[in-house]
Scaffold this motif. Structure first.
Motif, PDB file in Angstrom:
ATOM      1  N   GLN A   1       0.854  -1.191   0.000  1.00 28.31           N
ATOM      2  CA  GLN A   1       0.000   0.000   0.000  1.00 28.31           C
ATOM      3  C   GLN A   1       0.889   1.239   0.000  1.00 28.31           C
ATOM      4  N   VAL A   2       0.527   2.210  -0.818  1.00 31.58           N
ATOM      5  CA  VAL A   2       1.299   3.441  -0.922  1.00 31.58           C
ATOM      6  C   VAL A   2       0.750   4.475   0.056  1.00 31.58           C
ATOM      7  N   GLN A   3       1.642   5.089   0.806  1.00 28.66           N
ATOM      8  CA  GLN A   3       1.254   6.167   1.726  1.00 28.66           C
ATOM      9  C   GLN A   3       1.847   7.479   1.236  1.00 28.66           C
ATOM     10  N   LEU A   4       1.039   8.524   1.244  1.00 25.55           N
ATOM     11  CA  LEU A   4       1.463   9.842   0.780  1.00 25.55           C
ATOM     12  C   LEU A   4       1.517  10.800   1.964  1.00 25.55           C
ATOM     13  N   VAL A   5       2.629  11.509   2.110  1.00 25.72           N
ATOM     14  CA  VAL A   5       2.786  12.480   3.190  1.00 25.72           C
ATOM     15  C   VAL A   5       3.209  13.810   2.593  1.00 25.72           C
ATOM     16  N   GLU A   6       2.329  14.787   2.719  1.00 24.63           N
ATOM     17  CA  GLU A   6       2.607  16.131   2.213  1.00 24.63           C
ATOM     18  C   GLU A   6       3.190  17.002   3.321  1.00 24.63           C
ATOM     19  N   SER A   7       4.073  17.911   2.942  1.00 24.38           N
ATOM     20  CA  SER A   7       4.669  18.828   3.912  1.00 24.38           C
ATOM     21  C   SER A   7       5.129  20.095   3.206  1.00 24.38           C
ATOM     22  N   GLY A   8       5.482  21.088   4.005  1.00 26.94           N
ATOM     23  CA  GLY A   8       6.047  22.311   3.456  1.00 26.94           C
ATOM     24  C   GLY A   8       5.111  23.505   3.435  1.00 26.94           C
ATOM     25  N   GLY A   9       3.873  23.299   3.823  1.00 27.73           N
ATOM     26  CA  GLY A   9       2.933  24.405   3.834  1.00 27.73           C
ATOM     27  C   GLY A   9       3.218  25.380   4.955  1.00 27.73           C
ATOM     28  N   GLY A  10       2.454  26.454   4.970  1.00 27.66           N
ATOM     29  CA  GLY A  10       2.628  27.452   6.021  1.00 27.66           C
ATOM     30  C   GLY A  10       1.898  28.729   5.686  1.00 27.66           C
ATOM     31  N   LEU A  11       2.197  29.753   6.462  1.00 27.50           N
ATOM     32  CA  LEU A  11       1.617  31.079   6.271  1.00 27.50           C
ATOM     33  C   LEU A  11       2.649  31.949   5.571  1.00 27.50           C
ATOM     34  N   VAL A  12       2.252  32.582   4.497  1.00 29.88           N
ATOM     35  CA  VAL A  12       3.173  33.413   3.729  1.00 29.88           C
ATOM     36  C   VAL A  12       2.426  34.646   3.231  1.00 29.88           C
ATOM     37  N   GLN A  13       3.138  35.729   3.077  1.00 23.75           N
ATOM     38  CA  GLN A  13       2.519  36.938   2.538  1.00 23.75           C
ATOM     39  C   GLN A  13       2.381  36.838   1.028  1.00 23.75           C
ATOM     40  N   ARG A  69       3.598  30.373 -12.357  1.00 18.79           N
ATOM     41  CA  ARG A  69       3.946  30.621 -10.948  1.00 18.79           C
ATOM     42  C   ARG A  69       4.318  29.335 -10.211  1.00 18.79           C
ATOM     43  N   PHE A  70       3.694  28.233 -10.560  1.00 23.58           N
ATOM     44  CA  PHE A  70       3.926  26.952  -9.881  1.00 23.58           C
ATOM     45  C   PHE A  70       4.688  26.019 -10.817  1.00 23.58           C
ATOM     46  N   THR A  71       5.545  25.194 -10.222  1.00 25.71           N
ATOM     47  CA  THR A  71       6.295  24.206 -10.991  1.00 25.71           C
ATOM     48  C   THR A  71       6.305  22.882 -10.240  1.00 25.71           C
ATOM     49  N   ILE A  72       5.968  21.821 -10.936  1.00 26.92           N
ATOM     50  CA  ILE A  72       6.034  20.488 -10.350  1.00 26.92           C
ATOM     51  C   ILE A  72       7.336  19.825 -10.777  1.00 26.92           C
ATOM     52  N   SER A  73       7.944  19.119  -9.854  1.00 30.20           N
ATOM     53  CA  SER A  73       9.167  18.385 -10.165  1.00 30.20           C
ATOM     54  C   SER A  73       9.191  17.118  -9.324  1.00 30.20           C
ATOM     55  N   ARG A  74      10.167  16.273  -9.578  1.00 32.76           N
ATOM     56  CA  ARG A  74      10.210  15.010  -8.846  1.00 32.76           C
ATOM     57  C   ARG A  74      11.645  14.543  -8.643  1.00 32.76           C
ATOM     58  N   ASP A  75      11.821  13.726  -7.647  1.00 33.22           N
ATOM     59  CA  ASP A  75      13.086  13.039  -7.392  1.00 33.22           C
ATOM     60  C   ASP A  75      12.749  11.557  -7.315  1.00 33.22           C
ATOM     61  N   ASN A  76      13.007  10.831  -8.376  1.00 31.55           N
ATOM     62  CA  ASN A  76      12.628   9.420  -8.431  1.00 31.55           C
ATOM     63  C   ASN A  76      13.327   8.609  -7.349  1.00 31.55           C
ATOM     64  N   ALA A  77      14.579   8.938  -7.074  1.00 28.31           N
ATOM     65  CA  ALA A  77      15.343   8.172  -6.091  1.00 28.31           C
ATOM     66  C   ALA A  77      14.757   8.323  -4.689  1.00 28.31           C
ATOM     67  N   LYS A  78      14.160   9.476  -4.429  1.00 28.79           N
ATOM     68  CA  LYS A  78      13.580   9.730  -3.108  1.00 28.79           C
ATOM     69  C   LYS A  78      12.073   9.485  -3.077  1.00 28.79           C
ATOM     70  N   THR A  80       9.773  11.232  -4.234  1.00 25.73           N
ATOM     71  CA  THR A  80       9.215  12.501  -3.760  1.00 25.73           C
ATOM     72  C   THR A  80       8.867  13.404  -4.925  1.00 25.73           C
ATOM     73  N   VAL A  81       7.745  14.066  -4.789  1.00 23.91           N
ATOM     74  CA  VAL A  81       7.302  15.052  -5.760  1.00 23.91           C
ATOM     75  C   VAL A  81       7.240  16.401  -5.064  1.00 23.91           C
ATOM     76  N   TYR A  82       7.605  17.433  -5.781  1.00 25.48           N
ATOM     77  CA  TYR A  82       7.655  18.782  -5.213  1.00 25.48           C
ATOM     78  C   TYR A  82       6.709  19.715  -5.972  1.00 25.48           C
ATOM     79  N   LEU A  83       6.311  20.761  -5.288  1.00 24.90           N
ATOM     80  CA  LEU A  83       5.569  21.840  -5.933  1.00 24.90           C
ATOM     81  C   LEU A  83       6.184  23.153  -5.484  1.00 24.90           C
ATOM     82  N   GLN A  84       6.889  23.794  -6.387  1.00 32.96           N
ATOM     83  CA  GLN A  84       7.453  25.108  -6.115  1.00 32.96           C
ATOM     84  C   GLN A  84       6.405  26.149  -6.447  1.00 32.96           C
ATOM     85  N   MET A  85       6.064  26.955  -5.470  1.00 28.14           N
ATOM     86  CA  MET A  85       5.007  27.953  -5.642  1.00 28.14           C
ATOM     87  C   MET A  85       5.606  29.337  -5.435  1.00 28.14           C
TER      88      MET A  85
END
Length: 117
Positions: A1-13, A69-78, A80-85
């Motif tokens: 079973q695949v588990q997904l864990v998102e992180s990196g959010g927060g409050l920004v101006q 404004r947003f860019t999706i990228s990935r690191d296959n070895a890790k 992990t998928v990223y979203l640069q906003m």
């Protein structure tokens, strides 16, 4: 079973930047993290697709509201998928999730992004 864990959010101006991460554990079949995409859900609204890789994996898709404004990228070895906003706007405030483009995996907790004026 695949588990997904998102992180990196927060409050920004408004005008600021954040980088979200989605770590996938478990075994993917087929294309692995290339199959993952980013979604968001704002209060009172339906979940919407924000960014994804194309089916061939050599390009990306972004919703019109975040294009440029947003860019999706990935690191296959890790696995992990990223979203640069960048250039965040108050309208980007939402809980951000990752999943396959068709939403076939169990949804994670998401990560809250709040953009203040």
């Amino acid at each position: 079973q695949v588990q997904l864990v998102e992180s990196g959010g927060g409050l920004v101006q408004a005008g600021g930047s954040l980088r979200l991460s989605c770590a996938a554990s478990g075994r993917f079949s087929g294309t692995g993290v290339m199959a993952l995409a980013w979604f968001r859900q704002a209060p009172g609204k339906e979940r919407e697709l924000v960014a994804a890789f194309t089916w061939s994996g050599d390009s990306t898709y972004c919703a019109d509201s975040v294009k440029g404004r947003f860019t999706i990228s990935r690191d296959n070895a890790k696995n992990t998928v990223y979203l640069q906003m960048n250039s965040l706007k108050p309208g980007d405030t939402a809980v951000y999730y990752c999943n396959t483009r068709m939403g076939t995996l169990a949804w994670g907790q998401g990560t809250q992004v709040t953009v203040s004026t």
